[in-house]
Scaffold this motif. Sequence first.
Motif, PDB file in Angstrom:
ATOM      1  N   LYS A  25       0.970  -1.147  -0.193  1.00  0.00           N
ATOM      2  CA  LYS A  25      -0.491  -0.024  -0.047  1.00  0.00           C
ATOM      3  C   LYS A  25       0.833   1.369  -0.156  1.00  0.00           C
ATOM      4  CE  LYS A  25      -3.769  -0.277   2.591  1.00  0.00           C
ATOM      5  NZ  LYS A  25      -4.138   0.413   3.981  1.00  0.00           N
ATOM      6  N   SER A  26       1.500   1.324  -0.121  1.00  0.00           N
ATOM      7  CA  SER A  26       3.762   2.317  -0.184  1.00  0.00           C
ATOM      8  C   SER A  26       2.764   3.880  -0.709  1.00  0.00           C
ATOM      9  CB  SER A  26       4.937   1.658   0.025  1.00  0.00           C
ATOM     10  OG  SER A  26       4.792   1.227  -1.206  1.00  0.00           O
ATOM     11  N   GLN A  27       2.560   2.578  -2.368  1.00  0.00           N
ATOM     12  CA  GLN A  27       1.717   4.571  -3.148  1.00  0.00           C
ATOM     13  C   GLN A  27       0.688   4.807  -3.065  1.00  0.00           C
ATOM     14  OE1 GLN A  27       4.350   5.063  -4.991  1.00  0.00           O
ATOM     15  NE2 GLN A  27       5.368   2.999  -3.915  1.00  0.00           N
ATOM     16  N   LEU A  28      -0.046   4.455  -2.119  1.00  0.00           N
ATOM     17  CA  LEU A  28      -1.725   5.146  -2.004  1.00  0.00           C
ATOM     18  C   LEU A  28      -0.764   6.129  -1.253  1.00  0.00           C
ATOM     19  CD1 LEU A  28      -3.639   2.332  -0.998  1.00  0.00           C
ATOM     20  CD2 LEU A  28      -3.052   3.007  -2.929  1.00  0.00           C
ATOM     21  N   PRO A  29      -2.041   6.855  -1.657  1.00  0.00           N
ATOM     22  CA  PRO A  29      -1.772   8.862  -1.669  1.00  0.00           C
ATOM     23  C   PRO A  29      -2.099   8.936  -0.314  1.00  0.00           C
ATOM     24  CG  PRO A  29      -3.161   8.737  -3.062  1.00  0.00           C
ATOM     25  CD  PRO A  29      -2.672   7.169  -3.287  1.00  0.00           C
ATOM     26  N   ASP A  30      -2.788  10.527   0.589  1.00  0.00           N
ATOM     27  CA  ASP A  30      -3.257  10.926   1.845  1.00  0.00           C
ATOM     28  C   ASP A  30      -3.559   9.632   3.038  1.00  0.00           C
ATOM     29  OD1 ASP A  30      -3.310  13.100   0.860  1.00  0.00           O
ATOM     30  OD2 ASP A  30      -4.975  12.454  -0.416  1.00  0.00           O
ATOM     31  N   LEU A  31      -2.147   9.128   2.913  1.00  0.00           N
ATOM     32  CA  LEU A  31      -3.357   7.715   4.045  1.00  0.00           C
ATOM     33  C   LEU A  31      -2.244   8.579   5.213  1.00  0.00           C
ATOM     34  CD1 LEU A  31      -2.930   4.026   2.493  1.00  0.00           C
ATOM     35  CD2 LEU A  31      -4.927   5.521   3.272  1.00  0.00           C
ATOM     36  N   ARG A  32      -3.044   8.413   6.448  1.00  0.00           N
ATOM     37  CA  ARG A  32      -1.954   8.267   7.415  1.00  0.00           C
ATOM     38  C   ARG A  32      -1.408   6.975   8.420  1.00  0.00           C
ATOM     39  NH1 ARG A  32      -4.658  11.694  11.402  1.00  0.00           N
ATOM     40  NH2 ARG A  32      -5.451  13.723   9.508  1.00  0.00           N
ATOM     41  N   ASP A  33      -0.446   7.081   8.851  1.00  0.00           N
ATOM     42  CA  ASP A  33       0.746   5.839   9.264  1.00  0.00           C
ATOM     43  C   ASP A  33      -0.058   4.604  10.367  1.00  0.00           C
ATOM     44  OD1 ASP A  33       3.303   6.260   7.726  1.00  0.00           O
ATOM     45  OD2 ASP A  33       3.311   7.987   9.285  1.00  0.00           O
ATOM     46  N   ILE A  34      -0.587   4.947  10.687  1.00  0.00           N
ATOM     47  CA  ILE A  34      -1.464   4.142  12.375  1.00  0.00           C
ATOM     48  C   ILE A  34      -3.043   4.657  12.911  1.00  0.00           C
ATOM     49  CG2 ILE A  34      -0.784   4.041  14.381  1.00  0.00           C
ATOM     50  CD1 ILE A  34       2.018   3.264  14.280  1.00  0.00           C
ATOM     51  N   PHE A  35      -3.406   3.962  13.031  1.00  0.00           N
ATOM     52  CA  PHE A  35      -4.764   4.832  13.851  1.00  0.00           C
ATOM     53  C   PHE A  35      -4.965   3.905  15.151  1.00  0.00           C
ATOM     54  CE2 PHE A  35      -9.169   3.028  14.672  1.00  0.00           C
ATOM     55  CZ  PHE A  35      -9.906   4.139  14.227  1.00  0.00           C
ATOM     56  N   LEU A  36      -4.807   4.361  16.063  1.00  0.00           N
ATOM     57  CA  LEU A  36      -4.753   4.288  17.236  1.00  0.00           C
ATOM     58  C   LEU A  36      -6.309   4.801  17.864  1.00  0.00           C
ATOM     59  CD1 LEU A  36      -3.195   4.064  20.064  1.00  0.00           C
ATOM     60  CD2 LEU A  36      -3.307   6.530  19.780  1.00  0.00           C
ATOM     61  N   CYS A  37      -6.489   3.405  17.849  1.00  0.00           N
ATOM     62  CA  CYS A  37      -7.561   2.797  18.868  1.00  0.00           C
ATOM     63  C   CYS A  37      -7.709   2.889  20.466  1.00  0.00           C
ATOM     64  CB  CYS A  37      -8.517   1.390  18.512  1.00  0.00           C
ATOM     65  SG  CYS A  37     -10.095   0.735  18.862  1.00  0.00           S
ATOM     66  N   HIS A  38      -8.250   3.264  21.214  1.00  0.00           N
ATOM     67  CA  HIS A  38      -7.809   3.666  22.504  1.00  0.00           C
ATOM     68  C   HIS A  38      -9.580   3.500  23.511  1.00  0.00           C
ATOM     69  CE1 HIS A  38      -8.829   7.821  22.682  1.00  0.00           C
ATOM     70  NE2 HIS A  38      -8.030   7.786  21.948  1.00  0.00           N
ATOM     71  N   ALA A  39      -9.430   3.297  24.760  1.00  0.00           N
ATOM     72  CA  ALA A  39     -10.612   3.893  25.234  1.00  0.00           C
ATOM     73  C   ALA A  39     -11.021   5.167  26.114  1.00  0.00           C
ATOM     74  CB  ALA A  39     -10.608   3.036  26.967  1.00  0.00           C
ATOM     75  N   TRP A  40     -11.685   5.422  25.613  1.00  0.00           N
ATOM     76  CA  TRP A  40     -12.140   7.309  25.945  1.00  0.00           C
ATOM     77  C   TRP A  40     -11.682   7.567  27.253  1.00  0.00           C
ATOM     78  CZ3 TRP A  40     -13.946  11.366  23.681  1.00  0.00           C
ATOM     79  CH2 TRP A  40     -14.480  12.393  25.046  1.00  0.00           C
ATOM     80  N   ASP A  41     -11.271   6.421  28.759  1.00  0.00           N
ATOM     81  CA  ASP A  41     -11.386   7.136  29.419  1.00  0.00           C
ATOM     82  C   ASP A  41      -9.267   7.284  29.347  1.00  0.00           C
ATOM     83  OD1 ASP A  41     -13.343   6.749  30.424  1.00  0.00           O
ATOM     84  OD2 ASP A  41     -13.105   4.326  31.676  1.00  0.00           O
ATOM     85  N   ASP A  42      -8.675   6.828  28.632  1.00  0.00           N
ATOM     86  CA  ASP A  42      -7.192   6.684  27.913  1.00  0.00           C
ATOM     87  C   ASP A  42      -6.898   7.940  27.115  1.00  0.00           C
ATOM     88  OD1 ASP A  42      -6.367   4.689  29.708  1.00  0.00           O
ATOM     89  OD2 ASP A  42      -7.327   2.674  28.319  1.00  0.00           O
ATOM     90  N   ARG A  43      -7.603   8.715  27.008  1.00  0.00           N
ATOM     91  CA  ARG A  43      -7.683   9.652  25.625  1.00  0.00           C
ATOM     92  C   ARG A  43      -6.274  11.059  26.117  1.00  0.00           C
ATOM     93  NH1 ARG A  43     -11.828  10.977  29.160  1.00  0.00           N
ATOM     94  NH2 ARG A  43     -12.556  13.224  29.204  1.00  0.00           N
ATOM     95  N   LYS A  44      -6.580  11.082  27.428  1.00  0.00           N
ATOM     96  CA  LYS A  44      -5.774  12.010  28.054  1.00  0.00           C
ATOM     97  C   LYS A  44      -4.178  11.528  28.975  1.00  0.00           C
ATOM     98  CE  LYS A  44      -9.111  15.024  28.819  1.00  0.00           C
ATOM     99  NZ  LYS A  44      -8.685  16.072  27.600  1.00  0.00           N
TER     100      LYS A  44
END
Length: 227
Positions: free
Chosen positions: A84-103
Motif C-alpha cells: 500500500k506504500s504508493q497510495l496517497p493521503d494515508l495516515r501511518d497508524i490508526f490508534l484505537c483506545h478507550a475514552w478514559d485513556d485519551r489524556k
Amino acid sequence: MSRCTAPVNGHRTASGREACPACGGFSRNYNSYSRTSYTYPKNYSSNSSQYKTKARWSTSTSTILYTPKEIRTLTPIRENLEKKSQLPDLRDIFLCHAWDDRKNSAKELHDLLEKNGVTVWFSEKDVLLGSPLLREIDKGLVKSRVRIVLVTPSFLKRIKGSGVADKELSALLARDLLIPILHETTFEDLREVSPLLGSRSGLSTDEDSLSDIADKLAELVTPETTE
C-alpha cells in the motif's frame, strides 16, 4: 619433555596426578579452563526464543531489536504496508483506545509516535466537535495503513460495556492490519473479554516500554530507503 609417572606410580588419587611432572600441569590447565565462563552476546537470553535480532525492514544503523515472536507478528503487517506504500493521503497508524485513556496512556503513545515522525489518526485531534464519532472512525480506518489497539484495563471495561470501543474493535477485527498493544494488562485478561483479539499476537509493555514500542512501530511503518 616431562614423562608421565603413571606406568610406575599410577595416578590413583588426585594428589598423585598433581605430583606427576607430565600430567600435573595439564590438570591445572584443564581445571582453569573448566572454570572459565563464556560471555554471551548482549542480545542473547538463556531462553533461545528470546534471542533478539534486527528485522528485515531495519536500516543498517538501527539499534532496535526484536524477538522471533515479534518478527512473526510484524512481518505480515510490513508486507501489507509495502503493497500500500504508493497510495496517497494515508495516515501511518490508526490508534484505537478507550475514552478514559485519551489524556494519559493513549496520548502518551500518540505523542511518542509523532515524535518518531509517524502520522497518527487519533480521535482527540481528528474528530471535530459535533461530528458523528462512528462515521469519523470509519473514515479514519479507511485512511490508515496500520491499525493498533491500545489494550488497557479501561479498554477491557469499555468492551464489556458494549460502548464505542466495542464497535470500533469489531471494525478493526474485520481487517488484517491490526496490532494489539497491551499496557498494564495481560493477554490472559484480554482473552477473557475478547477471544478474537486475544488470539492475535502483539506488543506488550510487560516486555518493552511504551517508548520502545513506539520505536518499533515507527520503524515498521517507515518506507524502505536505499542506504
